[in-house]
Design an enzyme around this catalytic site. Sequence first.
Site, PDB file in Angstrom:
ATOM      1  N   TRP A  54      -1.242  14.697  94.306  1.00 37.44           N
ATOM      2  CA  TRP A  54      -0.890  16.022  93.803  1.00 37.44           C
ATOM      3  C   TRP A  54      -1.991  17.061  94.026  1.00 37.44           C
ATOM      4  CZ3 TRP A  54      -4.795  17.131  90.588  1.00 37.44           C
ATOM      5  CH2 TRP A  54      -5.439  16.066  89.952  1.00 37.44           C
ATOM      6  N   ASN A  55      -3.214  16.627  94.332  1.00 41.10           N
ATOM      7  CA  ASN A  55      -4.313  17.605  94.272  1.00 41.10           C
ATOM      8  C   ASN A  55      -4.329  18.587  95.452  1.00 41.10           C
ATOM      9  OD1 ASN A  55      -5.208  15.559  95.959  1.00 41.10           O
ATOM     10  ND2 ASN A  55      -7.320  15.659  95.248  1.00 41.10           N
TER      11      ASN A  55
ATOM     12  N   ARG B 296      -1.715  16.652 107.057  1.00 44.06           N
ATOM     13  CA  ARG B 296      -2.748  15.794 107.652  1.00 44.06           C
ATOM     14  C   ARG B 296      -2.135  14.475 108.145  1.00 44.06           C
ATOM     15  NH1 ARG B 296      -8.388  14.946 104.381  1.00 44.06           N
ATOM     16  NH2 ARG B 296      -7.374  13.175 103.421  1.00 44.06           N
TER      17      ARG B 296
ATOM     18  N   LYS C 150       6.579  10.558 100.750  1.00 43.56           N
ATOM     19  CA  LYS C 150       6.786  10.646  99.301  1.00 43.56           C
ATOM     20  C   LYS C 150       5.644  11.447  98.682  1.00 43.56           C
ATOM     21  CE  LYS C 150       5.380   8.545  95.845  1.00 43.56           C
ATOM     22  NZ  LYS C 150       5.279   9.747  95.000  1.00 43.56           N
TER      23      LYS C 150
ATOM     24  N   ALA D  53       3.675  13.482  95.482  1.00 50.12           N
ATOM     25  CA  ALA D  53       3.482  13.127  94.077  1.00 50.12           C
ATOM     26  C   ALA D  53       4.587  13.756  93.230  1.00 50.12           C
ATOM     27  CB  ALA D  53       2.111  13.606  93.611  1.00 50.12           C
TER      28      ALA D  53
ATOM     29  N   GLY E 151      -4.596   8.667  97.867  1.00 53.13           N
ATOM     30  CA  GLY E 151      -4.478   8.585  96.411  1.00 53.13           C
ATOM     31  C   GLY E 151      -5.604   7.754  95.848  1.00 53.13           C
ATOM     32  N   SER E 152      -5.358   7.189  94.686  1.00 48.49           N
ATOM     33  CA  SER E 152      -6.436   6.467  93.998  1.00 48.49           C
ATOM     34  C   SER E 152      -6.695   5.106  94.639  1.00 48.49           C
ATOM     35  CB  SER E 152      -6.057   6.279  92.533  1.00 48.49           C
ATOM     36  OG  SER E 152      -4.878   5.505  92.456  1.00 48.49           O
TER      37      SER E 152
ATOM     38  N   GLU F 125      -6.751   6.720 102.391  1.00 48.13           N
ATOM     39  CA  GLU F 125      -7.695   7.765 101.968  1.00 48.13           C
ATOM     40  C   GLU F 125      -7.757   7.688 100.455  1.00 48.13           C
ATOM     41  OE1 GLU F 125      -9.538   9.521 103.871  1.00 48.13           O
ATOM     42  OE2 GLU F 125      -8.587   9.292 105.823  1.00 48.13           O
ATOM     43  N   LEU F 126      -8.784   7.056  99.925  1.00 45.93           N
ATOM     44  CA  LEU F 126      -8.789   6.716  98.495  1.00 45.93           C
ATOM     45  C   LEU F 126      -9.810   7.543  97.712  1.00 45.93           C
ATOM     46  CD1 LEU F 126      -8.392   2.867  99.077  1.00 45.93           C
ATOM     47  CD2 LEU F 126      -6.622   4.614  98.883  1.00 45.93           C
TER      48      LEU F 126
ATOM     49  N   CYS G 142     -11.173  14.630  95.913  1.00 47.27           N
ATOM     50  CA  CYS G 142     -11.826  13.340  96.167  1.00 47.27           C
ATOM     51  C   CYS G 142     -13.240  13.555  96.682  1.00 47.27           C
ATOM     52  CB  CYS G 142     -11.016  12.554  97.185  1.00 47.27           C
ATOM     53  SG  CYS G 142     -10.689  13.498  98.675  1.00 47.27           S
TER      54      CYS G 142
ATOM     55  N   GLU H 224     -14.398   8.713  88.814  1.00 49.29           N
ATOM     56  CA  GLU H 224     -14.136  10.081  89.286  1.00 49.29           C
ATOM     57  C   GLU H 224     -13.855  10.980  88.090  1.00 49.29           C
ATOM     58  OE1 GLU H 224     -10.857   9.144  92.128  1.00 49.29           O
ATOM     59  OE2 GLU H 224     -11.846  10.665  93.325  1.00 49.29           O
TER      60      GLU H 224
ATOM     61  N   SER I  26     -14.871  18.950 105.117  1.00 52.47           N
ATOM     62  CA  SER I  26     -13.514  18.759 105.641  1.00 52.47           C
ATOM     63  C   SER I  26     -13.172  19.803 106.685  1.00 52.47           C
ATOM     64  CB  SER I  26     -12.480  18.871 104.526  1.00 52.47           C
ATOM     65  OG  SER I  26     -12.982  18.363 103.336  1.00 52.47           O
TER      66      SER I  26
HETATM   67  P1  NAP Z   1      -2.375   8.106  92.613  1.00 52.03           P
HETATM   68  O1  NAP Z   1      -2.005   7.944  91.205  1.00 52.03           O
HETATM   69  O2  NAP Z   1      -2.919   6.930  93.341  1.00 52.03           O
HETATM   70  O3  NAP Z   1      -1.079   8.649  93.355  1.00 52.03           O
HETATM   71  C1  NAP Z   1      -1.080   8.978  94.712  1.00 52.03           C
HETATM   72  C2  NAP Z   1       0.323   8.854  95.257  1.00 52.03           C
HETATM   73  O4  NAP Z   1       0.729   7.480  95.154  1.00 52.03           O
HETATM   74  C3  NAP Z   1       1.354   9.647  94.467  1.00 52.03           C
HETATM   75  O5  NAP Z   1       2.335  10.122  95.347  1.00 52.03           O
HETATM   76  C4  NAP Z   1       1.927   8.600  93.535  1.00 52.03           C
HETATM   77  O6  NAP Z   1       3.213   8.903  93.111  1.00 52.03           O
HETATM   78  C5  NAP Z   1       1.945   7.402  94.453  1.00 52.03           C
HETATM   79  N1  NAP Z   1       2.015   6.127  93.754  1.00 52.03           N
HETATM   80  C6  NAP Z   1       1.520   5.802  92.543  1.00 52.03           C
HETATM   81  N2  NAP Z   1       1.780   4.500  92.283  1.00 52.03           N
HETATM   82  C7  NAP Z   1       2.456   4.011  93.351  1.00 52.03           C
HETATM   83  C8  NAP Z   1       3.006   2.741  93.675  1.00 52.03           C
HETATM   84  N3  NAP Z   1       2.911   1.698  92.858  1.00 52.03           N
HETATM   85  N4  NAP Z   1       3.640   2.594  94.849  1.00 52.03           N
HETATM   86  C9  NAP Z   1       3.740   3.631  95.711  1.00 52.03           C
HETATM   87  N5  NAP Z   1       3.253   4.869  95.454  1.00 52.03           N
HETATM   88  C10 NAP Z   1       2.594   5.053  94.289  1.00 52.03           C
HETATM   89  O7  NAP Z   1      -3.441   9.257  92.822  1.00 52.03           O
HETATM   90  P2  NAP Z   1      -3.361  10.751  92.264  1.00 52.03           P
HETATM   91  O8  NAP Z   1      -3.773  10.729  90.856  1.00 52.03           O
HETATM   92  O9  NAP Z   1      -2.080  11.388  92.633  1.00 52.03           O
HETATM   93  O10 NAP Z   1      -4.454  11.466  93.176  1.00 52.03           O
HETATM   94  C11 NAP Z   1      -5.782  11.465  92.868  1.00 52.03           C
HETATM   95  C12 NAP Z   1      -6.513  10.385  93.654  1.00 52.03           C
HETATM   96  O11 NAP Z   1      -6.352  10.626  95.044  1.00 52.03           O
HETATM   97  C13 NAP Z   1      -7.998  10.422  93.407  1.00 52.03           C
HETATM   98  O12 NAP Z   1      -8.488   9.113  93.281  1.00 52.03           O
HETATM   99  C14 NAP Z   1      -8.545  11.081  94.663  1.00 52.03           C
HETATM  100  O13 NAP Z   1      -9.871  10.766  94.949  1.00 52.03           O
HETATM  101  C15 NAP Z   1      -7.604  10.570  95.697  1.00 52.03           C
HETATM  102  N6  NAP Z   1      -7.608  11.430  96.881  1.00 52.03           N
HETATM  103  C16 NAP Z   1      -8.212  10.968  98.006  1.00 52.03           C
HETATM  104  C17 NAP Z   1      -8.270  11.776  99.126  1.00 52.03           C
HETATM  105  C18 NAP Z   1      -8.932  11.285 100.361  1.00 52.03           C
HETATM  106  O14 NAP Z   1      -8.690  11.874 101.398  1.00 52.03           O
HETATM  107  N7  NAP Z   1      -9.755  10.247 100.324  1.00 52.03           N
HETATM  108  C19 NAP Z   1      -7.699  13.055  99.103  1.00 52.03           C
HETATM  109  C20 NAP Z   1      -7.097  13.493  97.937  1.00 52.03           C
HETATM  110  C21 NAP Z   1      -7.051  12.661  96.827  1.00 52.03           C
HETATM  111  P3  NAP Z   1       3.491   9.618  91.695  1.00 52.03           P
HETATM  112  O15 NAP Z   1       2.409  10.605  91.514  1.00 52.03           O
HETATM  113  O16 NAP Z   1       4.813  10.224  91.890  1.00 52.03           O
HETATM  114  O17 NAP Z   1       3.454   8.518  90.708  1.00 52.03           O
END
Ligand code: NAP
Length: 491
Positions: free
Chosen positions: A163-164, A172, A187, A189, A241-242, A263-264, A297, A394, A454
């Site tokens: 979502w961020n 990307r 998919k 967020a 995501g996370s 990308e975590l 992130c 984080e 970036s």
């Molecule tokens: P998240 O909770 O891991 O969610 C990311 C995405 O994964 C969302 O679309 C989420 O859907 C989906 N998701 C969650 N559980 C899932 C599952 N069991 N199966 C499939 N998809 C699933 O992370 P967030 O809170 O949205 O984002 C913040 C995190 O992203 C931070 O840790 C940040 O560092 C990281 N991030 C990394 C980068 C990078 O480039 N390294 C860039 C941006 C963000 P829902 O939200 O609909 O549940």
Amino acid sequence: MTSVTQDRETAVVEAAPKRLYINGQWRDARSGETLEVLDPSTGQLLCRVADASEEDGWDALRAAEAAQKEFAAVPPRQRADMLMRAFELMHQRKDDLALLMTLEMGKPLADAYGEVNYAAEFFRHFAEETTRINGNYQTAPAGNARFIVRKEPVGPSLLITPWNFPLAMGTRKLGPAIAAGCTSVLKPAELTPLSMLALAQLMEDAGVPAGVVNIVVTSTAGTVMEPLIRSGIARKLSFTGSTAVGKKLLEQCAEKVLRTSMELGGNAGFVVFDDADLDQAVEGAMLAKMRNSGEACTAANRIFVHRSVIDSFAEKLAARMGELKLGRGVEDGVQVGPMVDAKQQAKVKELVDDAVGAGAQVVIGGNTGTGSGFFYQPTVLKEVPPSARMWREEIFGPVAPLTPFDTEDEVIDWVNDTEYGLVNYVFTHDLTRALRVAESVESGMVGLNQGAVSNPAAPFGGIKESGLGREGGDTGIDEFLETKLIGIAMS
Ligand code: NAP
């Protein structure tokens, strides 16, 4: 920039697509269910969006599968043209895209414009890469055969975004997927689906064929995505995501050996040596910390400042943080928006309270904002000890934790004292030291005397538990390409 009127907010939300985009059709979820999208600056409902179930997910994947062969055969120049048209449309529609993003995610409008621009650049960059996909022709060492090495699209791809950065994390992935000739199911967020649905509309208008890009919004991400991942029909998962979710998805990908890009999370160190230009370092910290209101992130999560200059640095940083205007992102002059939801706001509060309990001092801020939105004040903490939770977790909020250091060896150890390895920042005017430290810190990226690294033209990604693979740069497209060897007998 003047504040946005309520009428304009309403008009943009009303005009945004709110249905699933599958096989070139806009449709409701098969179940008829919808989910709520909230404005984090008020906690109020913005609109409802179709909420996909597993069946909708399958429809999307089958559409991507059916479109794959034909799309792979589309000439590179035509795929490049689609991306360039999408790039141009993003600029034409930037006012609506930016406002929609601010409303669903909370970031200040100026940041949202920045993201639209950044997101569009991925389309331009990968449009340019499309016609440069190349291979090799080689004589076998024994001279009796030839090797042709060619690149082919990986195949249908599953793309999952956070979502961020609701738009840029999508472009990307979609940019290189289209450039490589891959179809996809994306998919976004649940918290921020509108930006991606607006992007799907724009890609349709740019002439991307039906089935090539499919968007599935759901409140049950795990239930919808797991069977698709395990099916093996998609040959690739690109996830941002996370780390916790990424690890789970890697396990699922193992079943059918999917290609993965991960990308975590991050836990960036930001190091200021005693010879650094302190004003430059403070501006770098403002960027590395406050971009996206700290919800990035790449955000500086631990700021290490040489003991001899930390008081002066803290004073300058607190002065800059104190000037920031906190509020609804649509209001004139606002530089810090709300956290994305109540959970994120509570997490930031918890981490600050924990650090203070562990001995940190609050220089400025240190509390939630007022009003009904999910606000947290721009905060500077001093003397944050390694025992504080925020040393390892984080923060994802506008909180700058400062810790003094004495020696180069000590600070390198501290920077590397984390399972993450996305990015680190180093401020010094000693070139040898800059390079020595940049080579010693464990991360996929290093910012030297700058608080942002970036760029669509550069490889973005982490090591250790921050991920696998790179997005952007000239390697980003490889994530969506397979290498095929054709060996030819010559005798
Ligand atoms: P998240 O909770 O891991 O969610 C990311 C995405 O994964 C969302 O679309 C989420 O859907 C989906 N998701 C969650 N559980 C899932 C599952 N069991 N199966 C499939 N998809 C699933 O992370 P967030 O809170 O949205 O984002 C913040 C995190 O992203 C931070 O840790 C940040 O560092 C990281 N991030 C990394 C980068 C990078 O480039 N390294 C860039 C941006 C963000 P829902 O939200 O609909 O549940």
